[in-house]
Scaffold this active site. Structure first.
Site, PDB file in Angstrom:
ATOM      1  N   HIS A   8      -4.087   1.728   7.528  1.00 32.34           N
ATOM      2  CA  HIS A   8      -2.753   2.347   7.546  1.00 32.34           C
ATOM      3  C   HIS A   8      -2.668   3.485   6.521  1.00 32.34           C
ATOM      4  O   HIS A   8      -2.178   4.575   6.818  1.00 32.34           O
ATOM      5  CB  HIS A   8      -1.727   1.241   7.249  1.00 32.34           C
ATOM      6  CG  HIS A   8      -0.293   1.661   7.200  1.00 32.34           C
ATOM      7  ND1 HIS A   8       0.649   1.219   8.110  1.00 32.34           N
ATOM      8  CD2 HIS A   8       0.386   2.447   6.328  1.00 32.34           C
ATOM      9  CE1 HIS A   8       1.838   1.743   7.808  1.00 32.34           C
ATOM     10  NE2 HIS A   8       1.705   2.480   6.722  1.00 32.34           N
ATOM     11  N   GLU A   9      -3.191   3.241   5.316  1.00 26.16           N
ATOM     12  CA  GLU A   9      -3.084   4.247   4.244  1.00 26.16           C
ATOM     13  C   GLU A   9      -3.999   5.457   4.500  1.00 26.16           C
ATOM     14  O   GLU A   9      -3.608   6.594   4.262  1.00 26.16           O
ATOM     15  CB  GLU A   9      -3.392   3.635   2.877  1.00 26.16           C
ATOM     16  CG  GLU A   9      -2.504   2.468   2.452  1.00 26.16           C
ATOM     17  CD  GLU A   9      -1.015   2.698   2.656  1.00 26.16           C
ATOM     18  OE1 GLU A   9      -0.551   3.854   2.615  1.00 26.16           O
ATOM     19  OE2 GLU A   9      -0.293   1.719   2.896  1.00 26.16           O
ATOM     20  N   GLY A  51       0.829  -1.196   0.000  1.00 29.56           N
ATOM     21  CA  GLY A  51       0.000   0.000   0.000  1.00 29.56           C
ATOM     22  C   GLY A  51       0.861   1.241   0.000  1.00 29.56           C
ATOM     23  O   GLY A  51       2.024   1.206   0.419  1.00 29.56           O
ATOM     24  N   HIS A  56      -2.367   7.690   6.848  1.00 32.13           N
ATOM     25  CA  HIS A  56      -1.341   8.549   6.231  1.00 32.13           C
ATOM     26  C   HIS A  56      -1.964   9.842   5.717  1.00 32.13           C
ATOM     27  O   HIS A  56      -1.406  10.925   5.888  1.00 32.13           O
ATOM     28  CB  HIS A  56      -0.683   7.839   5.035  1.00 32.13           C
ATOM     29  CG  HIS A  56       0.531   7.020   5.398  1.00 32.13           C
ATOM     30  ND1 HIS A  56       1.578   7.511   6.138  1.00 32.13           N
ATOM     31  CD2 HIS A  56       0.874   5.742   5.080  1.00 32.13           C
ATOM     32  CE1 HIS A  56       2.510   6.570   6.279  1.00 32.13           C
ATOM     33  NE2 HIS A  56       2.104   5.485   5.648  1.00 32.13           N
ATOM     34  N   GLN A  64       3.248  10.048   0.755  1.00 31.36           N
ATOM     35  CA  GLN A  64       4.516   9.312   0.846  1.00 31.36           C
ATOM     36  C   GLN A  64       5.406   9.554  -0.374  1.00 31.36           C
ATOM     37  O   GLN A  64       6.595   9.250  -0.346  1.00 31.36           O
ATOM     38  CB  GLN A  64       4.264   7.808   0.993  1.00 31.36           C
ATOM     39  CG  GLN A  64       3.723   7.413   2.364  1.00 31.36           C
ATOM     40  CD  GLN A  64       3.543   5.917   2.467  1.00 31.36           C
ATOM     41  OE1 GLN A  64       2.550   5.379   1.999  1.00 31.36           O
ATOM     42  NE2 GLN A  64       4.518   5.223   3.046  1.00 31.36           N
ATOM     43  N   CYS A 111       6.334   0.053   7.334  1.00 31.38           N
ATOM     44  CA  CYS A 111       5.896   1.155   6.476  1.00 31.38           C
ATOM     45  C   CYS A 111       7.016   1.445   5.493  1.00 31.38           C
ATOM     46  O   CYS A 111       8.191   1.464   5.870  1.00 31.38           O
ATOM     47  CB  CYS A 111       5.607   2.383   7.340  1.00 31.38           C
ATOM     48  SG  CYS A 111       5.117   3.828   6.391  1.00 31.38           S
ATOM     49  N   LEU A 112       6.659   1.666   4.247  1.00 26.83           N
ATOM     50  CA  LEU A 112       7.685   1.944   3.230  1.00 26.83           C
ATOM     51  C   LEU A 112       8.463   3.228   3.551  1.00 26.83           C
ATOM     52  O   LEU A 112       9.591   3.390   3.106  1.00 26.83           O
ATOM     53  CB  LEU A 112       7.033   2.054   1.843  1.00 26.83           C
ATOM     54  CG  LEU A 112       6.496   0.729   1.275  1.00 26.83           C
ATOM     55  CD1 LEU A 112       5.645   0.980   0.052  1.00 26.83           C
ATOM     56  CD2 LEU A 112       7.621  -0.239   0.958  1.00 26.83           C
TER      57      LEU A 112
HETATM   58 ZN   LIG Z   1       3.042   3.600   5.553  1.00 18.31          ZN
END
Ligand SMILES: [Zn+2]
Length: 193
Positions: free
Chosen positions: A129-130, A40, A133, A45, A82-83
């Protein structure tokens, strides 16, 4: 290029038109495919502060101006990554069931971790999670604390040692009871969102 500065990820994103949202969605899916194990990604991000995110667990899903309109009282804990914070792994507390509305989907989308298909749990956590963000909230704000300080009616439901948790390592995944999780986390099991 994925943003890795926490301060930049703490700003709320602005609403966007469906047309612009779709263009951002294409860029996000492209970026996500280039990531390692990512499932995701949210627009902020990659430096775009607009309310668009993508999820790619069972199929690619683009969400434009998404909002969670219903969430279950039942919560569960999940090892998350998380990326934007590739070196961090934490245990978070998430809702078991959520209902989402987005401007590019007619009707409502339901996600539930209460399923025999492990991908349903990944998808349910990933959507939460997204959307976080987009509101400037990172997984660190959802960290599961062993002993919640909040008591009383509004306290999160206590997580029992027998509650089920999902973990992945490479292409393997397992759902198991919380009391068995601790040692596995030390053994390299995690989830990348
Ligand atoms: Zn993340």
């Amino acid at each position: 290029m994925i943003i890795k500065e926490k301060i930049k990820l703490q700003e709320k994103c602005s609403p966007v038109s469906v047309k612009e949202g779709e263009e951002i969605g294409v860029r996000l899916l492209h970026e996500l495919r280039q990531s390692e194990n990512g499932i995701g990604l949210a627009a902020n991000q990659i430096g775009i502060n607009k309310r668009v995110c993508v999820i790619n667990v069972k199929e690619p899903i683009v969400l434009i101006n998404p909002k969670i309109v219903e969430k279950s009282k039942e919560q569960f804990i999940f090892p998350e990554g998380c990326l934007s914070f590739p070196d961090s792994k934490i245990k978070t507390q998430r809702h078991q069931d959520i209902v989402v509305e987005a401007d590019n989907h007619e009707g409502q989308l339901s996600f539930s971790a209460n399923s025999k298909n492990i991908n349903d749990a990944f998808e349910c956590v990933c959507v939460q999670h997204e959307i976080d963000h987009l509101d400037g909230i990172t997984m660190f704000d959802r960290e599961f604390k062993q002993e919640p300080m909040v008591r009383g009616e509004n306290a999160p439901s206590k997580i029992g040692r027998n509650q089920r948790v999902t973990l992945t390592k490479g292409s393997e995944s397992k759902t198991l009871k919380y009391k068995k999780v601790e040692s596995m986390l030390e053994d390299g099991w995690t989830l990348s969102i």
